[in-house]
Design a protein around this motif. Sequence first.
Motif, PDB file in Angstrom:
ATOM      1  N   ASP A 163      -0.983   5.567  11.731  1.00 60.40           N
ATOM      2  CA  ASP A 163      -1.717   4.521  11.021  1.00 60.40           C
ATOM      3  C   ASP A 163      -3.204   4.853  11.123  1.00 60.40           C
ATOM      4  O   ASP A 163      -3.763   4.898  12.231  1.00 60.40           O
ATOM      5  CB  ASP A 163      -1.406   3.165  11.687  1.00 60.40           C
ATOM      6  CG  ASP A 163      -2.047   2.003  10.933  1.00 60.40           C
ATOM      7  OD1 ASP A 163      -3.046   2.220  10.213  1.00 60.40           O
ATOM      8  OD2 ASP A 163      -1.541   0.872  11.080  1.00 60.40           O
ATOM      9  N   LEU A 164      -3.828   5.071   9.981  1.00 62.55           N
ATOM     10  CA  LEU A 164      -5.233   5.505   9.966  1.00 62.55           C
ATOM     11  C   LEU A 164      -6.169   4.458  10.561  1.00 62.55           C
ATOM     12  O   LEU A 164      -7.305   4.765  10.904  1.00 62.55           O
ATOM     13  CB  LEU A 164      -5.664   5.830   8.523  1.00 62.55           C
ATOM     14  CG  LEU A 164      -4.936   7.023   7.895  1.00 62.55           C
ATOM     15  CD1 LEU A 164      -5.253   7.106   6.411  1.00 62.55           C
ATOM     16  CD2 LEU A 164      -5.318   8.320   8.596  1.00 62.55           C
TER      17      LEU A 164
ATOM     18  N   GLY B  11      -3.605   9.829   4.305  1.00 65.59           N
ATOM     19  CA  GLY B  11      -2.814   9.044   3.342  1.00 65.59           C
ATOM     20  C   GLY B  11      -2.243   9.958   2.267  1.00 65.59           C
ATOM     21  O   GLY B  11      -2.388   9.716   1.076  1.00 65.59           O
TER      22      GLY B  11
ATOM     23  N   THR C  89       2.093   2.454  -3.291  1.00 66.94           N
ATOM     24  CA  THR C  89       1.161   3.146  -4.189  1.00 66.94           C
ATOM     25  C   THR C  89       1.375   4.657  -4.177  1.00 66.94           C
ATOM     26  O   THR C  89       0.954   5.349  -5.097  1.00 66.94           O
ATOM     27  CB  THR C  89      -0.316   2.843  -3.843  1.00 66.94           C
ATOM     28  OG1 THR C  89      -0.590   3.332  -2.521  1.00 66.94           O
ATOM     29  CG2 THR C  89      -0.635   1.367  -3.933  1.00 66.94           C
ATOM     30  N   SER C  90       2.027   5.180  -3.138  1.00 64.05           N
ATOM     31  CA  SER C  90       2.273   6.631  -3.123  1.00 64.05           C
ATOM     32  C   SER C  90       3.254   6.996  -4.244  1.00 64.05           C
ATOM     33  O   SER C  90       3.134   8.048  -4.875  1.00 64.05           O
ATOM     34  CB  SER C  90       2.796   7.090  -1.760  1.00 64.05           C
ATOM     35  OG  SER C  90       4.026   6.475  -1.488  1.00 64.05           O
TER      36      SER C  90
ATOM     37  N   ARG D 182      -8.498  13.547 -12.134  1.00 65.19           N
ATOM     38  CA  ARG D 182      -8.326  13.339 -10.684  1.00 65.19           C
ATOM     39  C   ARG D 182      -7.779  14.616 -10.030  1.00 65.19           C
ATOM     40  O   ARG D 182      -8.292  15.087  -9.019  1.00 65.19           O
ATOM     41  CB  ARG D 182      -7.356  12.164 -10.498  1.00 65.19           C
ATOM     42  CG  ARG D 182      -6.851  11.954  -9.102  1.00 65.19           C
ATOM     43  CD  ARG D 182      -5.937  10.742  -9.091  1.00 65.19           C
ATOM     44  NE  ARG D 182      -5.354  10.506  -7.772  1.00 65.19           N
ATOM     45  CZ  ARG D 182      -4.700   9.403  -7.445  1.00 65.19           C
ATOM     46  NH1 ARG D 182      -4.545   8.444  -8.323  1.00 65.19           N
ATOM     47  NH2 ARG D 182      -4.202   9.249  -6.237  1.00 65.19           N
TER      48      ARG D 182
ATOM     49  N   GLU E 286      -7.514  10.618  -1.107  1.00 66.54           N
ATOM     50  CA  GLU E 286      -7.365  10.267  -2.523  1.00 66.54           C
ATOM     51  C   GLU E 286      -6.794   8.862  -2.600  1.00 66.54           C
ATOM     52  O   GLU E 286      -5.612   8.643  -2.300  1.00 66.54           O
ATOM     53  CB  GLU E 286      -6.376  11.273  -3.130  1.00 66.54           C
ATOM     54  CG  GLU E 286      -6.823  11.871  -4.415  1.00 66.54           C
ATOM     55  CD  GLU E 286      -5.760  12.831  -4.952  1.00 66.54           C
ATOM     56  OE1 GLU E 286      -5.329  13.740  -4.214  1.00 66.54           O
ATOM     57  OE2 GLU E 286      -5.379  12.659  -6.117  1.00 66.54           O
TER      58      GLU E 286
ATOM     59  N   ASP F  66       0.377  10.044   7.065  1.00 65.75           N
ATOM     60  CA  ASP F  66       0.664   8.794   6.346  1.00 65.75           C
ATOM     61  C   ASP F  66       1.490   7.906   7.281  1.00 65.75           C
ATOM     62  O   ASP F  66       1.872   8.331   8.385  1.00 65.75           O
ATOM     63  CB  ASP F  66       1.404   9.059   5.019  1.00 65.75           C
ATOM     64  CG  ASP F  66       1.063   8.019   3.946  1.00 65.75           C
ATOM     65  OD1 ASP F  66       1.317   6.819   4.185  1.00 65.75           O
ATOM     66  OD2 ASP F  66       0.539   8.394   2.883  1.00 65.75           O
ATOM     67  N   PHE F  67       1.765   6.684   6.836  1.00 63.52           N
ATOM     68  CA  PHE F  67       2.648   5.799   7.593  1.00 63.52           C
ATOM     69  C   PHE F  67       3.996   6.495   7.811  1.00 63.52           C
ATOM     70  O   PHE F  67       4.460   7.267   6.946  1.00 63.52           O
ATOM     71  CB  PHE F  67       2.908   4.518   6.797  1.00 63.52           C
ATOM     72  CG  PHE F  67       1.771   3.538   6.770  1.00 63.52           C
ATOM     73  CD1 PHE F  67       1.337   2.910   7.935  1.00 63.52           C
ATOM     74  CD2 PHE F  67       1.146   3.217   5.569  1.00 63.52           C
ATOM     75  CE1 PHE F  67       0.301   1.967   7.904  1.00 63.52           C
ATOM     76  CE2 PHE F  67       0.114   2.280   5.532  1.00 63.52           C
ATOM     77  CZ  PHE F  67      -0.308   1.665   6.702  1.00 63.52           C
TER      78      PHE F  67
ATOM     79  N   VAL G  70       0.843  -1.207   0.000  1.00 64.33           N
ATOM     80  CA  VAL G  70       0.000   0.000   0.000  1.00 64.33           C
ATOM     81  C   VAL G  70       0.880   1.261   0.000  1.00 64.33           C
ATOM     82  O   VAL G  70       0.598   2.230  -0.701  1.00 64.33           O
ATOM     83  CB  VAL G  70      -0.961   0.002   1.217  1.00 64.33           C
ATOM     84  CG1 VAL G  70      -1.630   1.346   1.374  1.00 64.33           C
ATOM     85  CG2 VAL G  70      -2.021  -1.067   1.047  1.00 64.33           C
TER      86      VAL G  70
HETATM   87  C1  LIG Z   1      -2.554   5.530  -3.595  1.00 65.57           C
HETATM   88  S1  LIG Z   1      -1.566   6.322  -2.415  1.00 65.57           S
HETATM   89  C2  LIG Z   1      -2.236   7.954  -2.560  1.00 65.57           C
HETATM   90  C3  LIG Z   1      -1.329   9.022  -2.044  1.00 65.57           C
HETATM   91  C4  LIG Z   1      -1.916  10.427  -2.192  1.00 65.57           C
HETATM   92  N1  LIG Z   1      -3.196  10.535  -1.548  1.00 65.57           N
HETATM   93  C5  LIG Z   1      -2.016  10.786  -3.657  1.00 65.57           C
HETATM   94  O1  LIG Z   1      -3.128  10.801  -4.172  1.00 65.57           O
HETATM   95  O2  LIG Z   1      -0.969  11.020  -4.269  1.00 65.57           O
HETATM   96  C6  LIG Z   1      -2.268   5.742  -0.864  1.00 65.57           C
HETATM   97  C7  LIG Z   1      -1.589   6.318   0.348  1.00 65.57           C
HETATM   98  O3  LIG Z   1      -2.350   5.977   1.515  1.00 65.57           O
HETATM   99  C8  LIG Z   1      -1.451   5.622   2.545  1.00 65.57           C
HETATM  100  N2  LIG Z   1      -2.121   4.739   3.487  1.00 65.57           N
HETATM  101  C9  LIG Z   1      -2.816   3.605   3.193  1.00 65.57           C
HETATM  102  N3  LIG Z   1      -3.224   3.002   4.326  1.00 65.57           N
HETATM  103  C10 LIG Z   1      -2.800   3.782   5.361  1.00 65.57           C
HETATM  104  C11 LIG Z   1      -2.903   3.680   6.779  1.00 65.57           C
HETATM  105  N4  LIG Z   1      -3.516   2.654   7.358  1.00 65.57           N
HETATM  106  N5  LIG Z   1      -2.342   4.650   7.528  1.00 65.57           N
HETATM  107  C12 LIG Z   1      -1.689   5.700   6.941  1.00 65.57           C
HETATM  108  N6  LIG Z   1      -1.559   5.836   5.607  1.00 65.57           N
HETATM  109  C13 LIG Z   1      -2.098   4.895   4.826  1.00 65.57           C
HETATM  110  C14 LIG Z   1      -0.322   4.910   1.803  1.00 65.57           C
HETATM  111  O4  LIG Z   1       0.872   4.820   2.556  1.00 65.57           O
HETATM  112  C15 LIG Z   1      -0.182   5.788   0.560  1.00 65.57           C
HETATM  113  O5  LIG Z   1       0.709   6.850   0.744  1.00 65.57           O
END
Ligand SMILES: C[S@@+](CC[C@H](N)C(=O)[O-])C[C@H]1O[C@@H](n2cnc3c(N)ncnc32)[C@H](O)[C@@H]1O
Length: 315
Positions: A151-152, A87, A18-19, A61, A178, A107-108, A15
């Motif tokens: 951690d969300l 995130g 994905t950033s 987007r 997002e 974020d993490f 996950v």
């Molecule tokens: C697809 S990326 C999107 C990043 C940003 N929102 C963008 O659109 O560029 C998803 C993000 O959500 C964060 N994320 C997912 N689950 C998370 C959690 N449980 N706690 C904190 N962050 C989380 C990931 O680390 C990642 O950076």
Amino acid sequence: MEHRRPSGLESDAAVQQTSDDAAVSRESAARLGYIADPFIKHFIKHPQRRAPLINRGTYCRFHGIQRVLREFVAAALQPRVQCVVLGAGLDTSFFLLSPNLRYFEVDFADITAKKAQMVWRKGALRERLPEDTRVVGAELHSETYNLIAGDLREFPSVMARLQERGFDCEAPTLFVSECVLVYLDPVCSDAILDWITTNVPRAGVVTYEQIRPDDRFGQMMIGNLRARGLELRGLLAYPTLESTKNRFLTRGWRVARAVDLAEYHDHCVDKRELDRLAALELLDEWEEFRLLAQHYAFTFAYTADSLPFSSIHFP
Ligand SMILES: C[S@@+](CC[C@H](N)C(=O)[O-])C[C@H]1O[C@@H](n2cnc3c(N)ncnc32)[C@H](O)[C@@H]1O
């Protein structure tokens, strides 16, 4: 093909990855002139040119989220308004907007540590930070901008950290998500929305997420992500525009609107902009673009019929 279910740690790492994907797509769209983002290149080591249909999706987007953010920042003339990006990954919105309000990104820790270092080392990013910004471990702290590790899935403790950094539950607050909530188990993402409903009386949320898991394209999308160790955990619980909207309305949010990216492209992007995009690059996979775009959606919802949310124009 069968895929082994990844362990919790493996799936967290996938996950987080994905950033980078989101940032690479954004950089591709910026470099080709789809979007105006002079900051994203500073977060990318290995740029890649994305296919025209992906660039166009990234344009939509970006356009949708920036539109809500900009309208919020413009309407939020009162002091004490705030924005929380859940995130946030390598999102550049803070650098683009230089908003005159309290702005939090979460974020993490692995991601915030990387982002904090990149921002601190790059003059073009660092000079956009408030003067009082400090690096504190994996975080950036200042009076108005805070990049917070958390951690969300443990949302109350994340929000307690934000409150230590000045988050005010009584202030009008826009939450941005997002491609984030959909990766969480719906029990966790529902708990986030419930926490907001209970604790922040004047809240707005804008989300951008995958929808429609049931058709062939949806199944292919799920399969492709699963092959990379990614599960769209929230997708089955909220598979349609209607269920996404109802998710908010049944939790006491006053207004909720949802639109898929294909509709957004056709009805919410200016004709002159579409002409400009057409001149950038030939898009001849229209059918594929429409299919892809029908599987992503924006939702905009707010809890109270009060400024600045009620003045935000969203379809
Ligand atoms: C697809 S990326 C999107 C990043 C940003 N929102 C963008 O659109 O560029 C998803 C993000 O959500 C964060 N994320 C997912 N689950 C998370 C959690 N449980 N706690 C904190 N962050 C989380 C990931 O680390 C990642 O950076």
